[in-house]
Write an enzyme that holds these catalytic residues in place. Structure first.
Site, PDB file in Angstrom:
ATOM      1  N   GLY A  23      -1.882   9.043  -2.466  1.00 12.48           N
ATOM      2  CA  GLY A  23      -1.995   7.592  -2.447  1.00 12.48           C
ATOM      3  C   GLY A  23      -1.129   6.992  -3.534  1.00 12.48           C
ATOM      4  O   GLY A  23      -0.212   7.634  -4.042  1.00 12.48           O
ATOM      5  N   CYS A  24      -1.416   5.781  -3.886  1.00  8.08           N
ATOM      6  CA  CYS A  24      -0.642   5.056  -4.891  1.00  8.08           C
ATOM      7  C   CYS A  24      -0.443   5.921  -6.138  1.00  8.08           C
ATOM      8  O   CYS A  24      -1.391   6.422  -6.722  1.00  8.08           O
ATOM      9  CB  CYS A  24      -1.364   3.762  -5.252  1.00  8.08           C
ATOM     10  SG  CYS A  24      -0.573   2.839  -6.562  1.00  8.08           S
ATOM     11  N   PHE A  25       0.809   6.077  -6.523  1.00  5.68           N
ATOM     12  CA  PHE A  25       1.103   6.992  -7.631  1.00  5.68           C
ATOM     13  C   PHE A  25       0.618   6.494  -8.978  1.00  5.68           C
ATOM     14  O   PHE A  25       0.415   7.276  -9.896  1.00  5.68           O
ATOM     15  CB  PHE A  25       2.566   7.393  -7.684  1.00  5.68           C
ATOM     16  CG  PHE A  25       3.622   6.344  -7.458  1.00  5.68           C
ATOM     17  CD1 PHE A  25       3.479   5.024  -7.827  1.00  5.68           C
ATOM     18  CD2 PHE A  25       4.818   6.724  -6.857  1.00  5.68           C
ATOM     19  CE1 PHE A  25       4.493   4.096  -7.614  1.00  5.68           C
ATOM     20  CE2 PHE A  25       5.839   5.806  -6.646  1.00  5.68           C
ATOM     21  CZ  PHE A  25       5.675   4.487  -7.031  1.00  5.68           C
TER      22      PHE A  25
ATOM     23  N   HIS B 206      -8.010   5.199  -7.561  1.00  3.38           N
ATOM     24  CA  HIS B 206      -8.297   6.557  -8.024  1.00  3.38           C
ATOM     25  C   HIS B 206      -9.331   6.550  -9.142  1.00  3.38           C
ATOM     26  O   HIS B 206      -9.249   5.739 -10.065  1.00  3.38           O
ATOM     27  CB  HIS B 206      -7.011   7.221  -8.518  1.00  3.38           C
ATOM     28  CG  HIS B 206      -6.013   7.415  -7.428  1.00  3.38           C
ATOM     29  ND1 HIS B 206      -5.068   6.474  -7.112  1.00  3.38           N
ATOM     30  CD2 HIS B 206      -5.839   8.422  -6.561  1.00  3.38           C
ATOM     31  CE1 HIS B 206      -4.339   6.901  -6.102  1.00  3.38           C
ATOM     32  NE2 HIS B 206      -4.791   8.091  -5.748  1.00  3.38           N
TER      33      HIS B 206
END
EC number: 1.8.4.11
Length: 165
Positions: free
Chosen positions: A12-14, A155
């Site tokens: 997902g989004c880094f 996250h």
């Protein structure tokens, strides 16, 4: 550094992954970027097939590939195809980019452990893809949540370790 290795993952989004990994024991450095796609020199606006990934440099005397993969499965949902939180599309897929047969085997073992745990509602859909090349993202993406402490992330730590200690 003689005792350092690199790991390449996408979940997902880094930004969120980088922010959580950066403080882990044994992590020397993190860099966000694009991996596993079709074009060279990808950018945020042009990265067909690439995942938003993270390059993790770690000290092999303090942690190992298996522990890093274990943590990876604890901080994102590996059971959703091309999605994390509000982010959708193949850029946000869950993937491990293995560099050799040993890493692939360890990733398969950890996936089996995660699936057997039944902590996630579904089965792991994380792809195992051979490492090709990692392209660093633009500077404004690096250390994004340090620069923007209230920035978006999906996250967080959901569980303790999946591994027997």
């Amino acid at each position: 550094m003689a005792n350092s290795k690199k790991v390449y993952i996408a979940g997902g989004c880094f930004w969120g992954m980088e922010d959580l990994f950066r403080t882990r024991k044994g992590i020397i450095d993190t860099e966000v970027g694009y991996i596993g796609g079709e074009n060279e020199n990808p950018t945020y606006g042009n990265h067909p097939g690439h995942a938003e990934g993270i390059e993790i440099t770690y000290d092999t005397t303090e942690t190992d590939f298996k522990e890093i993969v274990d943590y990876f499965f604890r901080i994102h949902n590996p059971t959703t195809v091309d999605r994390q939180g509000n982010d959708r599309g193949s850029s946000y897929r869950s993937a491990i980019f293995f560099q050799n047969d040993e890493e692939k085997q360890i990733a398969e073992e950890v996936i089996a452990i995660v699936n057997k745990s039944n902590k996630w509602e579904g089965k792991v859909v994380t792809t195992l893809e051979p490492y090709t090349k990692f392209w660093p993202a633009e500077d404004y993406h690096q250390d994004y949540l340090v620069k923007n402490p209230n920035g978006y992330t999906c996250h967080f730590e959901r569980f303790g370790t999946f591994l027997d200690k």
